[in-house]
Design an enzyme around this catalytic site. Sequence first.
Site, PDB file in Angstrom:
ATOM      1  N   GLY A  97      20.178   4.652  69.103  1.00  0.00           N
ATOM      2  CA  GLY A  97      19.993   4.916  67.683  1.00  0.00           C
ATOM      3  C   GLY A  97      21.162   5.601  67.017  1.00  0.00           C
ATOM      4  O   GLY A  97      20.992   6.225  65.962  1.00  0.00           O
ATOM      5  N   GLU A 105      18.650 -17.583  60.226  1.00  0.00           N
ATOM      6  CA  GLU A 105      19.552 -17.004  61.222  1.00  0.00           C
ATOM      7  C   GLU A 105      18.828 -16.809  62.544  1.00  0.00           C
ATOM      8  O   GLU A 105      17.641 -16.474  62.574  1.00  0.00           O
ATOM      9  CB  GLU A 105      20.101 -15.663  60.714  1.00  0.00           C
ATOM     10  CG  GLU A 105      21.161 -15.036  61.603  1.00  0.00           C
ATOM     11  CD  GLU A 105      21.859 -13.857  60.917  1.00  0.00           C
ATOM     12  OE1 GLU A 105      22.307 -14.040  59.758  1.00  0.00           O
ATOM     13  OE2 GLU A 105      21.922 -12.778  61.518  1.00  0.00           O
ATOM     14  N   ASP A 139      19.578 -14.778  66.153  1.00  0.00           N
ATOM     15  CA  ASP A 139      20.483 -13.730  66.642  1.00  0.00           C
ATOM     16  C   ASP A 139      20.331 -13.402  68.114  1.00  0.00           C
ATOM     17  O   ASP A 139      19.210 -13.237  68.619  1.00  0.00           O
ATOM     18  CB  ASP A 139      20.223 -12.411  65.888  1.00  0.00           C
ATOM     19  CG  ASP A 139      20.652 -12.469  64.438  1.00  0.00           C
ATOM     20  OD1 ASP A 139      21.491 -13.312  64.102  1.00  0.00           O
ATOM     21  OD2 ASP A 139      20.137 -11.662  63.656  1.00  0.00           O
ATOM     22  N   GLU A 176      22.122 -10.090  69.986  1.00  0.00           N
ATOM     23  CA  GLU A 176      23.000  -8.934  69.846  1.00  0.00           C
ATOM     24  C   GLU A 176      22.913  -8.113  71.130  1.00  0.00           C
ATOM     25  O   GLU A 176      21.839  -7.627  71.489  1.00  0.00           O
ATOM     26  CB  GLU A 176      22.618  -8.079  68.633  1.00  0.00           C
ATOM     27  CG  GLU A 176      22.905  -8.760  67.314  1.00  0.00           C
ATOM     28  CD  GLU A 176      22.558  -7.885  66.119  1.00  0.00           C
ATOM     29  OE1 GLU A 176      23.357  -7.843  65.171  1.00  0.00           O
ATOM     30  OE2 GLU A 176      21.497  -7.235  66.146  1.00  0.00           O
ATOM     31  N   GLN A 225      19.076  -7.436  71.885  1.00  0.00           N
ATOM     32  CA  GLN A 225      18.208  -7.470  70.708  1.00  0.00           C
ATOM     33  C   GLN A 225      18.255  -8.874  70.121  1.00  0.00           C
ATOM     34  O   GLN A 225      19.328  -9.435  69.922  1.00  0.00           O
ATOM     35  CB  GLN A 225      18.659  -6.458  69.657  1.00  0.00           C
ATOM     36  CG  GLN A 225      17.856  -6.538  68.352  1.00  0.00           C
ATOM     37  CD  GLN A 225      18.158  -5.400  67.413  1.00  0.00           C
ATOM     38  OE1 GLN A 225      17.770  -4.261  67.639  1.00  0.00           O
ATOM     39  NE2 GLN A 225      18.872  -5.700  66.333  1.00  0.00           N
TER      40      GLN A 225
END
Length: 284
Positions: free
Chosen positions: A195, A106, A108, A110, A123
């Site tokens: 977070g 994968e 990514d 994000e 990210q």
Amino acid sequence: MASHLWALPLALLLMVSATMGAAPRKPVAVPFGRNYMPTWAFEHIKYFNGGSEIQLHLDKYSGTGFQSKGSYLFGHFSMQMKLVPGDSAGTVTAFYLSSQNSEHDEIDFEFLGNRTGQPYILQTNVFTGGKGDREQRIYLWFDPTKQYHSYSVLWNLYQIVVFKNCKDLGVKFPFNQPMKLYSSLWNADDWATRGGLEKTDWSKAPFIASYKGFHIDGCEASVEAKFCATQGKRWWDQKEFQDLDAFQYRRLKWVRQKFTIYNYCTDRKRYPTLPPECKRDRDI
């Protein structure tokens, strides 16, 4: 002018300009339905200009997403995106490639939402043989909500710009599992913004991410395929795309020095022993 970004899941992000030494071919804009199809919550996808532009909508009932019709082993994949504007805290807009089995590969992107006035965070991560944990985060140095920006992945036998093939160091590299491309808009306020401290404000819904371009120039393969004979036959498989040039490494260094929030290659608590690919990729 829109910025052009290549995926750097291991070595973060590289801003690519027209002056770079080995520029990729200009992506070809095609309608959404040429290369992609919806995957869930079809009613949350809106179509414009004959399908040349779409919007993903997120509300308190559902997000939505789409995937490529084909699976690919190597290629150049590009998407023009305009991210959720204003107060987007708690939302995630994702653009990624993924194989279909348990030990999956994968790549990514994000994009993590924010409170109004704060910068977006990108990210990145890469999974090989089912193993990920290669997260990196940067602040975007431009506003990705005001206009379209191009986000691209270049993947060949030598590198995913710039996650190099380090098989000789015992690091797995995605080369024999075809991957589909995916994108989605969804709620992740349990972790996405500070977070999970910042929750999604549903009074601002629907949250909208816009897309156009839908470029794919890859080696299409069935999910059973183990090899794609592209060596030297496609522009993205030529020698100049086996590594970054000096200019590209300078741009990469600029991003790392000024905008990096987190780089797993420098996390000594998490990785007391330096992951072997980090040194080769000049991440430290």
